[in-house]
Motif scaffolding. Structure first.
Motif, short mmCIF file in Angstrom:
data_model
loop_
_atom_site.label_atom_id
_atom_site.label_comp_id
_atom_site.label_asym_id
_atom_site.label_seq_id
_atom_site.Cartn_x
_atom_site.Cartn_y
_atom_site.Cartn_z
N ARG A 42 0.84 -1.37 -0.10
CA ARG A 42 -0.13 0.02 -0.11
C ARG A 42 0.72 1.11 -0.06
O ARG A 42 1.76 1.43 0.62
CB ARG A 42 -1.07 0.06 1.09
CG ARG A 42 -1.43 1.08 1.74
CD ARG A 42 -2.17 1.39 2.91
NE ARG A 42 -3.50 0.29 2.82
CZ ARG A 42 -3.95 -0.69 3.67
NH1 ARG A 42 -3.17 -0.86 4.97
NH2 ARG A 42 -4.92 -1.39 3.45
N TRP B 219 0.57 4.83 1.22
CA TRP B 219 -0.29 5.86 2.10
C TRP B 219 -0.49 7.29 1.50
O TRP B 219 -1.43 7.99 1.85
CB TRP B 219 0.10 5.83 3.62
CG TRP B 219 -0.36 4.58 4.45
CD1 TRP B 219 0.50 3.75 4.66
CD2 TRP B 219 -1.68 4.38 4.53
NE1 TRP B 219 -0.32 2.68 5.73
CE2 TRP B 219 -1.68 3.28 5.57
CE3 TRP B 219 -2.94 4.64 4.43
CZ2 TRP B 219 -2.72 2.71 6.12
CZ3 TRP B 219 -3.94 4.21 5.00
CH2 TRP B 219 -4.03 3.13 5.76
N SER C 4 3.40 1.21 3.22
CA SER C 4 3.80 0.19 4.09
C SER C 4 5.04 -0.40 3.99
O SER C 4 5.37 -1.21 4.59
CB SER C 4 2.42 -0.97 4.02
OG SER C 4 1.28 -0.37 4.16
N ARG D 294 8.21 0.59 10.84
CA ARG D 294 7.14 0.21 10.59
C ARG D 294 6.52 1.03 9.53
O ARG D 294 7.26 1.98 8.87
CB ARG D 294 5.97 0.31 11.78
CG ARG D 294 6.19 -0.91 12.80
CD ARG D 294 5.25 -1.02 14.01
NE ARG D 294 4.07 -0.94 13.64
CZ ARG D 294 3.18 -0.85 14.35
NH1 ARG D 294 3.18 -0.80 15.63
NH2 ARG D 294 1.85 -1.01 13.70
N SER D 295 5.14 0.85 8.90
CA SER D 295 4.48 1.56 7.93
C SER D 295 4.83 2.93 8.08
O SER D 295 4.66 3.52 9.25
CB SER D 295 3.06 1.44 7.97
OG SER D 295 2.68 -0.12 7.48
N ARG E 63 3.19 6.39 7.43
CA ARG E 63 1.92 7.01 7.18
C ARG E 63 1.81 8.21 6.33
O ARG E 63 0.68 8.32 5.53
CB ARG E 63 0.97 7.04 8.43
CG ARG E 63 -0.26 7.68 8.32
CD ARG E 63 -1.42 6.61 7.30
NE ARG E 63 -2.66 7.06 7.41
CZ ARG E 63 -3.23 7.62 6.34
NH1 ARG E 63 -2.16 8.04 5.38
NH2 ARG E 63 -4.16 8.07 6.13
N PHE F 131 4.26 4.53 11.87
CA PHE F 131 3.62 3.68 12.63
C PHE F 131 4.22 3.11 13.88
O PHE F 131 4.04 2.67 14.94
CB PHE F 131 2.70 2.32 12.12
CG PHE F 131 1.43 2.77 11.26
CD1 PHE F 131 1.00 3.83 11.13
CD2 PHE F 131 0.79 1.75 10.68
CE1 PHE F 131 -0.20 4.35 10.71
CE2 PHE F 131 -0.23 2.00 10.16
CZ PHE F 131 -0.76 3.40 10.13
N GLU G 221 1.30 4.83 17.12
CA GLU G 221 1.39 5.25 15.58
C GLU G 221 1.13 6.79 15.49
O GLU G 221 0.20 7.23 16.01
CB GLU G 221 0.16 4.60 14.92
CG GLU G 221 0.29 3.17 14.84
CD GLU G 221 -0.52 2.37 15.67
OE1 GLU G 221 -0.15 1.83 16.62
OE2 GLU G 221 -1.86 2.27 15.65
N LYS H 47 0.14 9.42 12.92
CA LYS H 47 -0.71 9.39 11.49
C LYS H 47 -0.27 10.56 10.51
O LYS H 47 -0.61 10.40 9.51
CB LYS H 47 -1.89 9.47 12.20
CG LYS H 47 -2.67 8.28 13.00
CD LYS H 47 -2.77 7.05 12.32
CE LYS H 47 -3.05 5.72 13.09
NZ LYS H 47 -4.52 5.62 13.49
N ARG I 177 -2.41 8.10 16.92
CA ARG I 177 -3.39 7.16 17.97
C ARG I 177 -3.59 7.30 19.20
O ARG I 177 -4.64 7.22 19.77
CB ARG I 177 -2.82 5.59 17.60
CG ARG I 177 -3.89 4.76 16.85
CD ARG I 177 -5.12 4.34 17.57
NE ARG I 177 -4.71 3.59 18.56
CZ ARG I 177 -4.26 2.29 18.93
NH1 ARG I 177 -4.01 1.53 17.91
NH2 ARG I 177 -4.33 1.78 20.05
N ASP J 263 -8.33 9.00 18.37
CA ASP J 263 -7.24 8.80 17.36
C ASP J 263 -7.40 10.18 16.48
O ASP J 263 -8.23 10.40 15.89
CB ASP J 263 -7.85 7.52 16.42
CG ASP J 263 -6.83 7.20 15.37
OD1 ASP J 263 -5.78 7.88 15.30
OD2 ASP J 263 -7.11 6.23 14.75
N LYS K 253 -6.33 11.84 13.01
CA LYS K 253 -5.85 11.36 11.73
C LYS K 253 -5.18 12.12 10.76
O LYS K 253 -4.35 11.83 9.99
CB LYS K 253 -7.28 10.97 10.87
CG LYS K 253 -8.07 9.97 11.48
CD LYS K 253 -7.49 8.65 11.55
CE LYS K 253 -8.47 7.58 12.01
NZ LYS K 253 -7.85 6.29 12.04
N ASN L 104 -5.86 6.57 -1.53
CA ASN L 104 -5.57 7.01 -0.10
C ASN L 104 -5.28 8.54 0.02
O ASN L 104 -5.71 9.15 1.04
CB ASN L 104 -4.35 6.29 0.52
CG ASN L 104 -4.80 4.59 0.78
OD1 ASN L 104 -5.76 4.51 1.25
ND2 ASN L 104 -3.82 3.92 0.44
#
Lengths: 341, 159
Positions: free
Chosen positions: A17, A19, A35, A62-63, A65, A81, A107, A109, A125, A153, A155, A310
């Motif tokens: 993915r 993002w 990701s 990690r991913s 975002r 994340f 995470e 965001k 998050r 959360d 965003k 996305n």
């Protein structure tokens, strides 16, 4: 349709993915992340062709975002994340790690630089929004505020195009505006109307209006009424402008709307949705001065990508050039051609 | 989520398993268009294990064929499930396991929605919102501990 959305180029950017995509302020580089934990920078080669110019692989575990550019274009920030925010600084053709900002519990965001260059904001998050202040002498960022007004959360973040005013969108269905007041950051207003997660928002070129999009499949237009406005709308605080929803665009999206952008050059609004579509809206000319605004769909591609779209980004210099990214691992460049109505 | 305490529903009702699908001659014929149907979706999720009991979601009547809707034109799949008790603390984990199983097995073109059957849980709205937030689901499945718990649920046990 009064406009056309023409696909210019497709990059198979990742097996995973993607993002986020974001143009730099001069519109010469497009940053992407996803990701696969990789940041890629795409630039022009020749007149029409865009290629991957460089790859940053060592930023996150990690991913990733989102990625964001500073207004000077010499800095790039990434939110992961893995609870980290990395700030990258231009060094010739490359970007090198300047600093890592830690503090979020889990995470992160989103990340965004203020127009003034003084601040960087992050959210995640853990329901908090952090404001980081840039210190030129130390070439580093220090935490200026941790804002815990949201109940869920957080965003997405968006700075006002002229002032140090920050808008944040949340899983708690609200958008909040934060301002600096006597060295303290405070929540100046809460925008309540969406029925589910607010995924994204964007200011218009004047900063007096905001567009937002949500899991409730609608897009909303908000208007700021300053103190002593001629419409006679009172601000609850008596100090800060009050934001009112003046238009809801519904019935076009069949899944969550993950991103919305308000083009500063053309005034067009574009949406990215979980129904694989990109849609373009244009404001109707008003017959009377005090009539409420209305927007109509002028172009769309319901198969823009094979999976959820996305994020989208309008090129800030080249009118009508749009980038999009998807769960399908691709990035696409589009040209919007408007026809006279 | 708290996994340390013992099972909440100590004595669940156990339901019969559905009969296995009978293979038709046309199933092996590559010239026959055979779209994914509800029964195939059901077969993917009915063998998911309950996080607490050595039983499948089908045996606990958490999922059944009626709770599944598929629209191949719109590429949408909807799964409704029924927690065994209305205050089940495992409801999110069960929903996440259903989501993960479908994410790992179905073609990517499908838009999957996973929801609790209306009125079957005291926190159904909160749980539904969480299960259908792809960003949170992705982050949850990146968490090694949680992924291990989900994988234990979705890998079929010897029956």
């Amino acid at each position: 349709m009064l406009a056309e959305l023409i696909e210019l180029q497709e990059f198979e950017a990742s097996e995973d993915r993607i993002w986020c995509v974001a143009w730099n302020p001069t519109g010469t580089l497009l940053a992407s992340c996803g990701s696969d934990k990789v940041i890629k920078l795409w630039g022009r080669e020749g007149e029409r062709n865009w290629v991957c110019k460089s790859t940053i692989t060592d930023g996150h575990t990690r991913s990733i975002r989102s990625v964001a550019w500073s207004f000077c274009g010499n800095r790039l920030a990434s939110a992961g994340f893995d609870a980290k925010v990395s700030v990258w600084e231009r060094d010739g053709q490359d970007f090198v790690l300047q600093t890592t900002l830690e503090g979020h519990e889990n995470e992160v965001k989103d990340v965004a630089f203020s127009r003034s260059g003084l601040y960087l904001a992050t959210c995640g998050r853990d329901k908090s929004v952090w404001i980081w202040e840039y210190n030129e002498e130390e070439n580093d960022f220090a935490c200026a505020a941790v804002l815990t007004t949201h109940t869920q959360d957080v965003k997405h973040l968006k700075w006002h195009p002229q002032k140090d005013v920050l808008a944040s969108c949340s899983y708690d269905d609200t958008i909040k505006m934060f301002v600096e007041d006597n060295d303290d950051w405070t929540c100046a207003s809460s925008l309540e109307s969406h029925k589910s997660t607010v995924w994204s928002c964007d200011f218009d070129v004047t900063g007096k209006r905001l567009v937002s999009c949500s899991d409730d499949k609608t897009v909303k237009i908000w208007h700021a009424y300053e103190k002593n406005n001629r419409e006679g709308i009172r601000s609850p605080s008596g100090v800060y402008p009050v934001w009112k929803c003046v238009c809801t665009i519904s019935g076009y999206h069949t899944q969550a709307i993950y991103d919305v952008k308000w083009c500063s050059l053309t005034g067009l609004i574009a949406t990215a949705s979980g129904d694989n579509a990109i849609r373009i809206f244009r404001e109707e000319e008003r017959q009377q001065m005090d009539a409420p605004p209305s927007f109509s769909l002028v172009a769309s591609n319901t198969h823009a990508h094979l999976q959820d779209v996305n994020r989208i980004s309008f090129n800030p210099k080249e009118a009508g050039l749009l980038a999009s990214c998807s769960d399908d691992g691709t990035i696409k460049l589009w040209r919007i051609e408007q026809r006279p109505s | 989520m708290d996994f340390s305490s013992g099972p909440q529903n100590l004595n669940p009702t156990i339901y019969e398993r559905t009969e296995e699908r009978t293979i038709q001659a046309s199933d092996y014929d590559n010239d026959v268009t055979d779209e994914i149907d509800r029964r195939e979706i059901f077969d993917l999720i009915r063998t998911i294990n309950d996080p607490e009991h050595p039983l499948t979601l089908e045996e606990l009547n958490v999922v059944d064929l009626d709770g599944i809707t598929i629209d191949n034109q719109a590429n949408t799949v909807q799964v409704q499930f029924r927690p065994t008790i209305p205050h089940c603390s495992m409801a999110t984990l069960i929903g996440l396991s259903i989501r993960a199983k479908l994410l790992y097995t179905l073609p990517t073109r499908y838009k999957v929605g996973v929801n609790i059957i209306e009125g079957a849980h005291i926190q159904e709205n909160q749980i539904n919102k969480q299960l259908n937030d792809k960003e949170r689901v992705t982050a949850a499945l990146e968490n090694n501990h949680l992924r291990a718990v989900v994988n234990r649920c979705i890998v079929p046990q010897n029956s």
